[in-house]
Scaffold this active site. Structure first.
Site, mmCIF file in Angstrom:
data_model
loop_
_atom_site.group_PDB
_atom_site.id
_atom_site.type_symbol
_atom_site.label_atom_id
_atom_site.label_comp_id
_atom_site.label_asym_id
_atom_site.label_seq_id
_atom_site.Cartn_x
_atom_site.Cartn_y
_atom_site.Cartn_z
ATOM 1 N N ILE A 191 -9.752 3.625 -4.104
ATOM 2 C CA ILE A 191 -9.083 4.176 -2.924
ATOM 3 C C ILE A 191 -8.148 5.322 -3.314
ATOM 4 C CG2 ILE A 191 -9.353 2.058 -1.578
ATOM 5 C CD1 ILE A 191 -6.489 1.284 -2.243
ATOM 6 N N GLY B 244 -16.994 1.911 -15.051
ATOM 7 C CA GLY B 244 -15.680 1.292 -14.897
ATOM 8 C C GLY B 244 -15.560 0.280 -13.777
ATOM 9 N N CYS C 188 1.025 6.537 15.977
ATOM 10 C CA CYS C 188 -0.209 7.266 15.643
ATOM 11 C C CYS C 188 -0.094 8.693 16.162
ATOM 12 C CB CYS C 188 -1.394 6.556 16.291
ATOM 13 S SG CYS C 188 -2.916 7.516 16.266
ATOM 14 N N TYR D 102 0.821 -1.219 0.000
ATOM 15 C CA TYR D 102 0.000 0.000 0.000
ATOM 16 C C TYR D 102 0.852 1.264 0.000
ATOM 17 C CZ TYR D 102 -4.152 -2.826 0.277
ATOM 18 O OH TYR D 102 -5.137 -3.716 -0.041
ATOM 19 N N CYS E 173 -5.947 3.899 12.944
ATOM 20 C CA CYS E 173 -5.223 3.390 14.112
ATOM 21 C C CYS E 173 -6.048 2.310 14.795
ATOM 22 C CB CYS E 173 -4.935 4.531 15.083
ATOM 23 S SG CYS E 173 -4.152 3.952 16.596
ATOM 24 N N HIS F 74 -14.705 1.768 -0.103
ATOM 25 C CA HIS F 74 -13.588 0.864 0.208
ATOM 26 C C HIS F 74 -12.415 1.588 0.871
ATOM 27 C CE1 HIS F 74 -15.040 -2.303 -2.978
ATOM 28 N NE2 HIS F 74 -15.791 -2.258 -1.907
#
Ligand code: APR
Ligand code: ZN
Length: 232
Positions: free
Chosen positions: A89, A171, A132, A52, A113, A105
């Site tokens: 996202i 899409g 965090c 990610y 956190c 999503h």
């Protein structure tokens, strides 16, 4: 006229963001279950974070395309009568000018956190497990919804679908629920339904109309049609 627009990876494809279900069935070389499940994260947190982190970093190199911009134009005229919900996202709808976007999503540019349950804007990396900013505990994960987790904002989405006059899907392959079921819900409540996709989706037969081609071509044309009906 109340319109609900659902977008998927295909709307960002022409911006250079790869879709999920390419010919090889892999997402950027990974099996989806190896990177997009809570189990994958428990087993290999650093690898999932890196995946990610890379996706987040690559956002800097892409730009919204005419499909994103056209939907922002539609919002300018329709305001609250347009409800834009995306499975994506990335932040290309926002950068295209959309003010209200329901990210069912989650979002790459937010971290969640697991210690204090806070959500914070995040542009850097998470693989080194930074603390965090709210509670100081190193339990931040991407604020994205993985397979087996419940999508965000479903109550509001359902409410909007129930009273939509028109539902438009842009899409998306129609392979992943609950989004794949939106067309049937809207249609059962009387909405017209329109598919704008490169190829027939898995649920193409549920739509009252389907147009096949590139989102960057189809969406601006459709938005122009709607705006003309409003006298623009
Ligand atoms: N214009 C329009 N449609 C396109 C374009 C384009 N330029 N390029 C590709 N498409 C279509 C493809 O034909 C395909 O039907 O977009 C669709 C993309 O499908 P997926 O890759 O399955 O993406 P999506 O439907 O958004 O996936 C849903 O699955 O992995 C999960 O959480 C992830 O949100 C994602 C969800
Ligand atoms: Zn915290």
């Amino acid at each position: 006229m109340r319109i609900v627009v659902l977008t998927g990876a295909g709307i960002s494809a022409e911006s250079g963001v790869p879709t999920f279900r390419d010919a090889d069935g892999l997402w950027e070389g990974h099996r989806i279950e190896d990177v997009a499940t809570p189990e994958a994260y428990e087993a290999q947190p650093t690898a999932v974070q890196r995946f990610y982190d890379d996706r987040r970093k690559s956002l800097a190199g892409v730009e919204p395309n005419p499909a994103h911009v056209a939907l922002a134009r539609l919002e300018e005229v329709l305001g609250e009568d347009l409800f834009l919900v995306t499975q994506n996202i990335d932040d290309l709808h926002e950068r295209g000018g959309s003010q209200q976007v329901a990210h069912m999503h989650g979002e790459l540019l937010k971290a969640w956190c697991r210690s204090c349950d806070g959500r914070v804007p995040w542009t850097g990396e998470l693989a080194d497990f930074p603390p965090c900013p709210r509670c100081g505990v190193s339990e931040l994960r991407p604020d994205v919804v993985w397979f087996g987790e419940i999508p965000y904002g479903m109550d509001e989405i359902q409410r909007r679908l129930l009273r939509a006059d028109l539902f438009v899907s842009v899409g998306t392959s129609g392979a992943v629920y609950p989004a794949a079921g939106f067309v049937q819900l809207a249609a059962s409540c009387g909405a017209k339904t329109l598919e704008l996709n490169l190829e027939p989706s898995e649920g193409t037969h549920f739509f009252s109309e389907a147009r096949h081609g590139r989102a960057g071509d189809l969406v601006p044309v459709w938005v122009d049609e709607v705006l003309r009906s409003y006298g623009f």
